[in-house]
Design a protein around this motif. Structure first.
Motif, PDB file in Angstrom:
ATOM      1  N   ARG A   1       1.048  -1.332  -0.152  1.00  0.00           N
ATOM      2  CA  ARG A   1      -0.952  -0.126   0.133  1.00  0.00           C
ATOM      3  C   ARG A   1       0.714   1.659  -0.228  1.00  0.00           C
ATOM      4  O   ARG A   1       1.678   1.645   0.769  1.00  0.00           O
ATOM      5  CB  ARG A   1      -1.223   0.022   0.956  1.00  0.00           C
ATOM      6  N   PRO A   2       0.416   2.194  -0.735  1.00  0.00           N
ATOM      7  CA  PRO A   2       1.156   3.506  -1.126  1.00  0.00           C
ATOM      8  C   PRO A   2       1.202   4.372   0.879  1.00  0.00           C
ATOM      9  O   PRO A   2       0.247   3.844   0.912  1.00  0.00           O
ATOM     10  CB  PRO A   2       0.596   4.255  -1.810  1.00  0.00           C
ATOM     11  N   ILE A   3       2.352   4.616   0.983  1.00  0.00           N
ATOM     12  CA  ILE A   3       2.524   5.119   2.398  1.00  0.00           C
ATOM     13  C   ILE A   3       1.960   6.963   2.414  1.00  0.00           C
ATOM     14  O   ILE A   3       2.059   7.620   0.939  1.00  0.00           O
ATOM     15  CB  ILE A   3       4.278   5.202   2.718  1.00  0.00           C
ATOM     16  N   ARG A   4       0.515   6.717   3.072  1.00  0.00           N
ATOM     17  CA  ARG A   4       0.387   7.952   3.328  1.00  0.00           C
ATOM     18  C   ARG A   4       0.722   9.011   4.752  1.00  0.00           C
ATOM     19  O   ARG A   4       0.268   7.919   5.397  1.00  0.00           O
ATOM     20  CB  ARG A   4      -1.126   7.464   3.472  1.00  0.00           C
ATOM     21  N   PRO A   5       1.037   9.695   4.791  1.00  0.00           N
ATOM     22  CA  PRO A   5       1.936  10.341   5.465  1.00  0.00           C
ATOM     23  C   PRO A   5       0.588  10.615   7.009  1.00  0.00           C
ATOM     24  O   PRO A   5      -0.129  11.442   6.809  1.00  0.00           O
ATOM     25  CB  PRO A   5       2.613  11.175   5.311  1.00  0.00           C
TER      26      PRO A   5
ATOM     27  N   GLY B   1       6.800   6.170  -1.076  1.00  0.00           N
ATOM     28  CA  GLY B   1       7.257   4.645  -1.211  1.00  0.00           C
ATOM     29  C   GLY B   1       6.072   3.373  -0.830  1.00  0.00           C
ATOM     30  O   GLY B   1       5.298   4.226  -0.681  1.00  0.00           O
ATOM     31  N   VAL B   2       6.091   2.346  -0.255  1.00  0.00           N
ATOM     32  CA  VAL B   2       4.930   1.969  -0.139  1.00  0.00           C
ATOM     33  C   VAL B   2       5.543   0.607   0.564  1.00  0.00           C
ATOM     34  O   VAL B   2       6.527   0.711   1.313  1.00  0.00           O
ATOM     35  CB  VAL B   2       4.840   0.908  -1.412  1.00  0.00           C
ATOM     36  N   ARG B   3       4.697   0.546   1.473  1.00  0.00           N
ATOM     37  CA  ARG B   3       4.539  -0.713   2.723  1.00  0.00           C
ATOM     38  C   ARG B   3       4.068  -2.129   2.255  1.00  0.00           C
ATOM     39  O   ARG B   3       2.752  -2.085   1.677  1.00  0.00           O
ATOM     40  CB  ARG B   3       4.060  -0.396   4.079  1.00  0.00           C
ATOM     41  N   PRO B   4       4.377  -3.014   2.819  1.00  0.00           N
ATOM     42  CA  PRO B   4       3.606  -4.566   2.663  1.00  0.00           C
ATOM     43  C   PRO B   4       2.517  -4.534   3.063  1.00  0.00           C
ATOM     44  O   PRO B   4       2.178  -3.945   4.220  1.00  0.00           O
ATOM     45  CB  PRO B   4       4.743  -5.842   3.080  1.00  0.00           C
TER      46      PRO B   4
END
Length: 465
Positions: free
Chosen positions: A124-128, A254-257
């Motif tokens: 999933r996209p990193i959403r701050p 970036g993304v996270r698993p």
């Protein structure tokens, strides 16, 4: 006479993109529908698509969304794979061997039993966690649905100012896409240079090229909030000391698993949050569960450590391995060397293996060299400059990593180094590689081999008393 029939097994796949549907398709090739029932859950509207192609669709290089789709749900169903779109798996019952799912349109929930389970939930996209991060006009880009939502915003926005937050692969590719759409583009990056997958001295070359294209690069800047107007839509991106007006914002951090399901079920996760598997892609400690794609961690063959790398190339290979094993065959995925290539307009960016800080982190001593060369023989028309950086282990000379930045013909040269890394070659051994040569394709000494010669000489020099 025994007339009993063997019970048909059921394979449940969570995730309908590269890893999941590659696994389902490979399993189907090995076992027919009379032996294996396959049910695949996908929460989006599409299956088997190229997420890597989304920036080029947004930018207009790919004009038709459907060209990014390798195989439609209807094509999968024609091969007796029960694809259930707009259906999200919400719970894993590993002891009961079943999954709970919810139809996103009707809200109806149900349990589906399985004999074998494949988790391919992606990333999933990193959403701050910032004020305004969920405002209309702020987009992450990971799925075709995300790409369509961004295009809808661009079509309905009168202003032409775009801010991209982050300068990794997604960030620089989306900066190019928005530039191609006629937007005034600012990239806000918390690193010292764009492309943190490169060493800073190579990232500096990317910075210079992006600035030359008319993109405003803002490095060493942390976004503190996203400002909205009276209508609730995004109007600017704020750092500690500046504001950057924006009619659209793209998050390229970036993304996270995507492993919330796995975590809740108690499955083993690595330091990067990805699922841990063995070489057959079976989740460690579970005989009936496999995982692949952007939700897993993989072995780095150079450092010997687990990494999270979200790439479609790996996901498709994972799916092939999983499908073979589920279908009764045997296959393994040995690991990666971290090869990636991208571009921003005509600048090609490539890397494989370790950066300097990666090598230091795992305790490796190394030499680093950088050379300037050209993509063709210098006298041949349209020869373009290229910078190659190479790391080799001190004393042994083992190749540790290569980074390349240049124009046409630069990016895919990294494949030479990727093969050498996989084979465990030294810089000295690389200098004897029999690469193809003709003036339209390379100088007599290919740039990668020039770097290998310089690295080998530096290793030899380090051994001199």
């Amino acid at each position: 006479m025994n007339m009993s029939r063997t019970r048909r097994e059921r394979l449940v796949v969570i995730g309908g993109d590269a890893a999941g549907m590659s696994a389902a398709s490979q399993a189907r090739r090995l076992k027919g529908p009379d032996e294996l029932e396959i049910v695949a859950f996908e929460r989006g509207h599409f299956t088997s698509y190229s997420a890597c192609g989304i920036p080029y669709w947004v930018g207009g290089d790919v004009t038709d969304r459907d060209r990014l789709i390798a195989r439609t749900p209807e094509e999968h169903r024609a091969r007796d794979i029960d694809v259930r779109l707009r259906t999200e798996v919400t719970e894993l019952d590993l002891d009961g061997r079943r999954v709970r799912s919810r139809d996103l349109d009707s809200g109806a929930e149900s349990w589906t039993p399985y004999d074998k389970l494949v988790i391919a939930t992606g990333a999933r996209p990193i959403r701050p966690d910032l004020p305004g991060a969920d405002a209309p006009g702020v987009h992450g880009v990971q799925t075709l649905d995300d790409g369509q939502a961004l295009l809808d915003t661009l079509a309905g926005t009168r202003g032409r100012r775009a801010v991209v937050v982050g300068a990794g692969y997604i960030g620089v590719e989306m900066a190019e896409a928005l530039l191609n759409r006629g937007y005034e583009v600012t990239v806000v990056n918390r690193g010292s240079e764009p492309m943190s997958t490169l060493d800073p001295d190579m990232g500096c070359l990317v910075h210079e090229a992006m600035t030359g294209l008319g993109i405003t690069m803002v490095n060493d800047a942390e976004v503190t909030k996203i400002l909205t107007g009276d209508d609730g839509r995004v109007r600017a991106v704020a750092t500690q000391d500046r504001e950057f007006p924006a009619d659209v914002v793209v998050l390229g951090i970036g993304v996270r698993p995507e492993t919330a399901l796995a975590r809740a079920a108690g499955l083993p996760l690595g330091t990067h949050g990805g699922l841990l598997t063995d070489r057959s892609m079976r989740v460690r400690g579970r005989e009936d569960v496999w995982a692949g794609g952007d939700c897993v961690e993989v072995l780095d063959l150079v450092s010997g450590q687990e990494r999270h790398i979200a790439l479609g190339t790996h996901a498709n290979k994972h799916g092939q391995v999983i499908g073979t094993n589920v279908g009764g065959g045997y296959a393994t995925f040995p690991g990666v060397v971290g090869t990636a290539v991208s571009k921003v307009c005509d600048l090609e960016i490539a890397r494989t293996g370790l950066r300097e800080k990666d090598a230091r982190r795992v305790g490796l001593r190394f030499v680093a060299v950088t050379i300037e060369s050209t993509s063709r023989a210098g006298y041949y028309p349209n020869a373009s400059p290229m910078t190659v950086k190479m790391l080799a282990e001190l004393r042994t000379g083992r190749l540790l990593g290569v980074q390349i930045v240049g124009r046409e013909g630069a990016g895919k040269r990294v494949d030479i180094a990727a093969v050498a890394l996989t084979a465990g070659m030294t810089a000295e051994q690389m200098t004897t590689l029999d690469l193809g040569y003709a003036p339209p394709f390379s100088p007599v000494w290919d740039p990668v081999l020039v770097a290998a010669r310089k690295a080998a000489a530096k290793v030899r020099g380090s051994l001199t008393p």
